[in-house]
Design an enzyme around this catalytic site. Structure first.
Site, PDB file in Angstrom:
ATOM      1  N   ARG A  98       7.366 -13.846  -3.021  1.00  0.00           N
ATOM      2  CA  ARG A  98       6.454 -13.113  -2.121  1.00  0.00           C
ATOM      3  C   ARG A  98       5.336 -14.049  -1.681  1.00  0.00           C
ATOM      4  O   ARG A  98       4.620 -14.595  -2.504  1.00  0.00           O
ATOM      5  CB  ARG A  98       5.882 -11.898  -2.848  1.00  0.00           C
ATOM      6  CG  ARG A  98       4.950 -11.081  -1.991  1.00  0.00           C
ATOM      7  CD  ARG A  98       4.330  -9.948  -2.771  1.00  0.00           C
ATOM      8  NE  ARG A  98       5.236  -8.838  -2.980  1.00  0.00           N
ATOM      9  CZ  ARG A  98       5.006  -7.849  -3.841  1.00  0.00           C
ATOM     10  NH1 ARG A  98       3.897  -7.852  -4.574  1.00  0.00           N
ATOM     11  NH2 ARG A  98       5.856  -6.861  -3.975  1.00  0.00           N
TER      12      ARG A  98
ATOM     13  N   LYS B 274      -3.022  -4.022  -9.832  1.00  0.00           N
ATOM     14  CA  LYS B 274      -2.975  -4.560  -8.474  1.00  0.00           C
ATOM     15  C   LYS B 274      -4.156  -4.044  -7.651  1.00  0.00           C
ATOM     16  O   LYS B 274      -4.773  -3.023  -8.003  1.00  0.00           O
ATOM     17  CB  LYS B 274      -1.658  -4.179  -7.791  1.00  0.00           C
ATOM     18  CG  LYS B 274      -1.563  -2.715  -7.443  1.00  0.00           C
ATOM     19  CD  LYS B 274      -0.203  -2.318  -6.889  1.00  0.00           C
ATOM     20  CE  LYS B 274       0.047  -2.853  -5.506  1.00  0.00           C
ATOM     21  NZ  LYS B 274       1.196  -2.133  -4.856  1.00  0.00           N
TER      22      LYS B 274
ATOM     23  N   GLY C  39      12.276   3.867  -2.122  1.00  0.00           N
ATOM     24  CA  GLY C  39      13.349   4.070  -3.097  1.00  0.00           C
ATOM     25  C   GLY C  39      12.963   4.774  -4.373  1.00  0.00           C
ATOM     26  O   GLY C  39      13.824   5.192  -5.155  1.00  0.00           O
TER      27      GLY C  39
ATOM     28  N   CYS D  12       6.257   2.150  -2.150  1.00  0.00           N
ATOM     29  CA  CYS D  12       6.036   0.907  -1.398  1.00  0.00           C
ATOM     30  C   CYS D  12       6.321   1.104   0.090  1.00  0.00           C
ATOM     31  O   CYS D  12       5.737   0.428   0.933  1.00  0.00           O
ATOM     32  CB  CYS D  12       6.921  -0.208  -1.937  1.00  0.00           C
ATOM     33  SG  CYS D  12       6.729  -0.480  -3.690  1.00  0.00           S
ATOM     34  N   GLY D  13       7.223   2.020   0.422  1.00  0.00           N
ATOM     35  CA  GLY D  13       7.546   2.298   1.832  1.00  0.00           C
ATOM     36  C   GLY D  13       6.611   3.325   2.448  1.00  0.00           C
ATOM     37  O   GLY D  13       6.841   3.778   3.573  1.00  0.00           O
TER      38      GLY D  13
HETATM   39 FE1  SRM Z   1       5.329  -2.248  -4.027  1.00  0.00          FE
HETATM   40  C1  SRM Z   1       5.986  -2.595  -7.310  1.00  0.00           C
HETATM   41  C2  SRM Z   1       7.993  -4.049  -3.227  1.00  0.00           C
HETATM   42  C3  SRM Z   1       4.141  -2.536  -0.882  1.00  0.00           C
HETATM   43  C4  SRM Z   1       3.195   0.339  -4.640  1.00  0.00           C
HETATM   44  N1  SRM Z   1       6.705  -3.225  -5.105  1.00  0.00           N
HETATM   45  C5  SRM Z   1       6.790  -3.266  -6.464  1.00  0.00           C
HETATM   46  C6  SRM Z   1       7.854  -4.240  -6.912  1.00  0.00           C
HETATM   47  C7  SRM Z   1       7.177  -5.557  -7.167  1.00  0.00           C
HETATM   48  C8  SRM Z   1       8.588  -3.751  -8.164  1.00  0.00           C
HETATM   49  C9  SRM Z   1       9.552  -4.782  -8.704  1.00  0.00           C
HETATM   50  O1  SRM Z   1       9.160  -5.655  -9.464  1.00  0.00           O
HETATM   51  O2  SRM Z   1      10.722  -4.697  -8.356  1.00  0.00           O
HETATM   52  C10 SRM Z   1       8.754  -4.257  -5.650  1.00  0.00           C
HETATM   53  C11 SRM Z   1       9.535  -5.523  -5.391  1.00  0.00           C
HETATM   54  C12 SRM Z   1      10.913  -5.165  -4.878  1.00  0.00           C
HETATM   55  C13 SRM Z   1      11.541  -6.293  -4.143  1.00  0.00           C
HETATM   56  O3  SRM Z   1      12.392  -6.999  -4.730  1.00  0.00           O
HETATM   57  O4  SRM Z   1      11.269  -6.432  -2.958  1.00  0.00           O
HETATM   58  C14 SRM Z   1       7.768  -3.846  -4.581  1.00  0.00           C
HETATM   59  N2  SRM Z   1       5.885  -3.228  -2.400  1.00  0.00           N
HETATM   60  C15 SRM Z   1       7.084  -3.827  -2.240  1.00  0.00           C
HETATM   61  C16 SRM Z   1       7.307  -4.221  -0.790  1.00  0.00           C
HETATM   62  C17 SRM Z   1       8.141  -5.489  -0.613  1.00  0.00           C
HETATM   63  C18 SRM Z   1       7.973  -3.038  -0.047  1.00  0.00           C
HETATM   64  C19 SRM Z   1       8.538  -3.403   1.297  1.00  0.00           C
HETATM   65  O5  SRM Z   1       9.771  -3.392   1.414  1.00  0.00           O
HETATM   66  O6  SRM Z   1       7.778  -3.727   2.207  1.00  0.00           O
HETATM   67  C20 SRM Z   1       5.846  -4.314  -0.321  1.00  0.00           C
HETATM   68  C21 SRM Z   1       5.245  -5.670  -0.563  1.00  0.00           C
HETATM   69  C22 SRM Z   1       3.852  -5.781  -0.019  1.00  0.00           C
HETATM   70  C23 SRM Z   1       3.295  -7.173  -0.112  1.00  0.00           C
HETATM   71  O7  SRM Z   1       3.604  -7.967   0.776  1.00  0.00           O
HETATM   72  O8  SRM Z   1       2.560  -7.451  -1.062  1.00  0.00           O
HETATM   73  C24 SRM Z   1       5.201  -3.292  -1.251  1.00  0.00           C
HETATM   74  N3  SRM Z   1       3.866  -1.328  -2.971  1.00  0.00           N
HETATM   75  C25 SRM Z   1       3.603  -1.518  -1.651  1.00  0.00           C
HETATM   76  C26 SRM Z   1       2.748  -0.475  -1.179  1.00  0.00           C
HETATM   77  C27 SRM Z   1       2.342  -0.245   0.281  1.00  0.00           C
HETATM   78  C28 SRM Z   1       1.025  -0.863   0.663  1.00  0.00           C
HETATM   79  O9  SRM Z   1       0.498  -1.753  -0.021  1.00  0.00           O
HETATM   80  O10 SRM Z   1       0.531  -0.450   1.704  1.00  0.00           O
HETATM   81  C29 SRM Z   1       2.483   0.350  -2.260  1.00  0.00           C
HETATM   82  C30 SRM Z   1       1.648   1.652  -2.247  1.00  0.00           C
HETATM   83  C31 SRM Z   1       0.210   1.386  -2.060  1.00  0.00           C
HETATM   84  C32 SRM Z   1      -0.510   1.016  -3.314  1.00  0.00           C
HETATM   85  O11 SRM Z   1      -0.151   0.028  -3.962  1.00  0.00           O
HETATM   86  O12 SRM Z   1      -1.458   1.705  -3.650  1.00  0.00           O
HETATM   87  C33 SRM Z   1       3.191  -0.200  -3.374  1.00  0.00           C
HETATM   88  N4  SRM Z   1       4.665  -1.324  -5.698  1.00  0.00           N
HETATM   89  C34 SRM Z   1       3.838  -0.234  -5.734  1.00  0.00           C
HETATM   90  C35 SRM Z   1       3.726   0.223  -7.086  1.00  0.00           C
HETATM   91  C36 SRM Z   1       2.867   1.415  -7.583  1.00  0.00           C
HETATM   92  C37 SRM Z   1       1.502   0.923  -7.943  1.00  0.00           C
HETATM   93  C38 SRM Z   1       0.781   1.776  -8.943  1.00  0.00           C
HETATM   94  O13 SRM Z   1      -0.446   1.732  -8.954  1.00  0.00           O
HETATM   95  O14 SRM Z   1       1.423   2.445  -9.757  1.00  0.00           O
HETATM   96  C39 SRM Z   1       4.538  -0.630  -7.862  1.00  0.00           C
HETATM   97  C40 SRM Z   1       4.768  -0.561  -9.387  1.00  0.00           C
HETATM   98  C41 SRM Z   1       3.666  -1.226 -10.157  1.00  0.00           C
HETATM   99  O15 SRM Z   1       2.817  -1.936  -9.622  1.00  0.00           O
HETATM  100  O16 SRM Z   1       3.679  -1.015 -11.368  1.00  0.00           O
HETATM  101  C42 SRM Z   1       5.117  -1.571  -6.965  1.00  0.00           C
HETATM  102 FE1  SF4 Z   2      10.358   1.726  -5.627  1.00  0.00          FE
HETATM  103 FE2  SF4 Z   2       8.853  -0.111  -4.403  1.00  0.00          FE
HETATM  104 FE3  SF4 Z   2      11.213  -0.754  -5.414  1.00  0.00          FE
HETATM  105 FE4  SF4 Z   2      11.039   0.729  -3.208  1.00  0.00          FE
HETATM  106  S1  SF4 Z   2      10.415  -1.419  -3.451  1.00  0.00           S
HETATM  107  S2  SF4 Z   2      12.386   1.096  -4.915  1.00  0.00           S
HETATM  108  S3  SF4 Z   2       9.289   2.018  -3.727  1.00  0.00           S
HETATM  109  S4  SF4 Z   2       9.377  -0.107  -6.532  1.00  0.00           S
END
Ligand code: SRM
Ligand code: SF4
Length: 522
Positions: free
Chosen positions: A70, A185, A443, A448-449
């Site tokens: 990333r 985060k 998903g 994240c979506g």
């Molecule tokens: Fe996210 C965790 C992908 C935006 C809330 N997110 C993850 C992980 C790292 C989990 C993992 O290790 O597999 C995902 C990686 C999957 C992969 O292989 O791609 C992942 N998040 C994404 C992305 C790639 C979604 C997308 O397809 O665009 C986005 C990457 C953004 C970036 O460039 O940094 C992404 N994630 C978000 C957003 C949207 C936003 O920021 O506007 C959210 C909700 C907003 C927020 O964070 O408040 C979001 N992601 C989470 C969470 C829930 C956080 C929490 O407080 O519980 C997790 C799980 C965690 O952190 O424990 C998570």
């Molecule tokens: Fe769940 Fe984020 Fe993974 Fe999508 S990318 S399946 S919302 S953790």
């Protein structure tokens, strides 16, 4: 080690606080060569599965040995040379290599092998790219207006300030241990346009434009501060006003102060209650504001009653005049943000041939090519890449957003991206639409979506059909963006994915003016 890390040893440590207190995540930066020669199977598992995220490298249990990287792309801007390097990195992985534009105006690369990391980091450095502190308990990519500096109606060009915030947090991309051990985060967004292009309300910290008056009564533009917005599986909240206004020159200091207060006081015992809003809940917003104000040299002014967010949100797909006479920006639709190396080379090439070599990304997972002169547009329209990445996509496809889903993410409860594309095509073949409908897929409940910002949000879940567990979705509705942004809520639970199409069809007819297509027999 930060004060915060020291204090965590006095309370009961959750798994993540423990691993951080044993070794700071950023320490892996100095060990990349060692990891590369050891290989992913022989590495220490905690370094591999967690600490590597501090340099933006994510172990993928779904594809072991093929990591995700990333980036950090402040304000979603990159050069054609940078895009080419990213394309070359994934090209070597053949079918395993792909890239995604993320919902934070950023990019992620797939298929990365640990043995290639030293060379990849070397190549990043050469073109000014960094992936540092992009995962785990760090500040995520900082979002800004996708058309900053291009939009004739903008109030403030966010590009430089977003870069300054990133430089402060990451020590100009080299890594900064001052901010590498937050309780959780942290998301920051800053908008200088009128349409809230960054979804300010879903960030832990957001700056939205607002006019104040100086001592001479003159109008000066600055920002109202919002805090505490976030989504998690446990809870989702829109950001609330901090009752603070800052002029542009104080934005970086305000970010630093807020991050320091969060770092040193944020809740660390229960990881599900560690985001900034939980601290604000515990303290109350007044106490939080006071703690921030104490960190600042200047006094913190109260918020201005009205901010300047007064437009509907734009998606920037298509051709638009820039504020610079004779120049245009063109938004290309990238279905669910998915790219391959050849696509990236083509995007880099057209940015060079027609524009100024600059490429921008949007939080809707699309691309903008700025600075195309009027005289070059006709020729631009003939480019073959526009057949794949259109400038006038159909109305459902146009606004589609999807998280990674089961293809690469082990949290996922359903496959998202390919299913989303197929579902939009199926719905468009049976319905006439008169307006875009923003459908977001995610998903799992991590969101994240961003299903809560969508007209229709679909969140992966386990459903049951005929007594058997099947892939399903919870349906969200009512999310609004732009001026009156507000979060949608869950309206239906556990719809099996195989039964989803008629359910969506009915929602589109009942709520969004869609009409069934009249099928004419040939
Ligand atoms: Fe996210 C965790 C992908 C935006 C809330 N997110 C993850 C992980 C790292 C989990 C993992 O290790 O597999 C995902 C990686 C999957 C992969 O292989 O791609 C992942 N998040 C994404 C992305 C790639 C979604 C997308 O397809 O665009 C986005 C990457 C953004 C970036 O460039 O940094 C992404 N994630 C978000 C957003 C949207 C936003 O920021 O506007 C959210 C909700 C907003 C927020 O964070 O408040 C979001 N992601 C989470 C969470 C829930 C956080 C929490 O407080 O519980 C997790 C799980 C965690 O952190 O424990 C998570
Ligand atoms: Fe769940 Fe984020 Fe993974 Fe999508 S990318 S399946 S919302 S953790």
């Amino acid at each position: 080690m930060t004060d915060a890390a020291t204090t965590t040893t006095k309370i009961s440590l959750n798994k993540f606080e423990k691993l951080k207190s044993e070794k700071d995540g950023l320490a892996v930066k100095a060990e990349i060569e060692k990891f590369a020669s050891l290989g992913w199977e022989a590495m220490d598992e905690t370094d591999r599965d967690y600490r590597l995220k501090w340099v933006g490298v994510f172990f993928r249990p779904v594809t072991p040995g093929k990591f995700m990287m990333r980036l950090r792309l402040p304000n979603g801007i990159l050069t054609s040379a940078q895009m080419r390097v990213l394309g070359e990195v994934i090209q070597r992985y053949g079918d395993d290599g792909s890239a995604d534009i993320t919902t934070r105006q950023n990019m992620q690369l797939r298929g990365i092998r640990i043995e290639d990391l030293p060379e990849i980091f070397h190549r990043f450095q050469a073109v000014g790219l960094t992936s540092v502190q992009s995962g785990m308990d760090n500040v995520r990519n900082i979002t800004g207006d996708a058309v900053a500096g291009l939009d004739a109606e903008e109030l403030f060009d966010t590009r430089e300030i977003v870069q300054q915030i990133q430089d402060m947090i990451t020590n100009s991309g080299q890594g900064n241990s001052e901010f590498s051990n937050l309780p959780r985060k942290f998301n920051i967004a800053i908008t200088g346009g009128r349409d809230n292009s960054v979804h300010a309300e879903i960030n832990d910290l957001a700056f939205v434009p607002a006019f104040n008056h100086n001592e001479d009564g003159e109008k000066i533009l600055g920002f109202n501060i919002l805090v505490g917005g976030f989504f998690s599986a446990k809870r989702c909240d829109a950001a609330i006003p901090l009752n603070a206004w800052v002029p542009p020159e104080d934005v970086v200091a305000a970010c630093r102060a807020i991050l320091e207060v969060y770092r040193d006081n944020g809740l660390r015992a229960n990881r599900q209650k560690s985001r900034l809003m939980w601290l604000i809940d515990e303290w109350g917003v007044d106490k939080f504001r006071q703690a921030v104000a104490q960190k600042l040299v200047k006094s913190l002014l109260p918020a201005v009653a009205d901010d300047e967010i007064n437009w509907e949100k734009r998606d920037h797909i298509g051709v638009y005049k820039q504020k610079q006479p004779g120049l245009n920006y063109v938004g290309l639709h990238i279905p669910v943000g998915r790219f391959y190396a050849e696509d990236m080379f083509e995007i880099a090439r057209i940015a060079e041939v027609y524009g100024s070599s600059e490429i921008r990304l949007t939080v809707e997972q699309n691309v903008i090519i700025p600075n195309i002169s009027d005289s070059r547009l006709a020729s631009f329209y003939t480019e073959a890449i526009l057949q794949k990445f259109g400038i006038n996509p159909s109305l459902l496809t146009r606004s589609l957003v999807s998280c990674t889903g089961a293809q690469f993410c082990n949290f996922a409860m359903i496959e998202t991206k390919q299913r989303a594309i197929a579902m939009m095509a199926a719905l468009e073949s049976e319905l006439e639409l008169t307006r875009p409908v923003r459908i977001h897929w995610t998903g799992c409940p991590n969101s994240c979506g961003q299903p809560q910002v969508a007209d229709i949000g679909l969140m992966g879940t386990k459903a049951r059909k005929n007594g058997k567990p099947v892939e399903g979705v919870d349906i969200y509705m009512g999310g609004t963006v732009g001026k009156h942004a507000s979060l949608g809520t869950c309206v239906t639970k556990g719809v099996p994915c195989e039964d989803l199409q008629p359910v969506l069809r009915d929602l589109l007819i009942q709520h969004f003016g869609a009409k069934p297509k009249v099928l004419v027999n040939s």
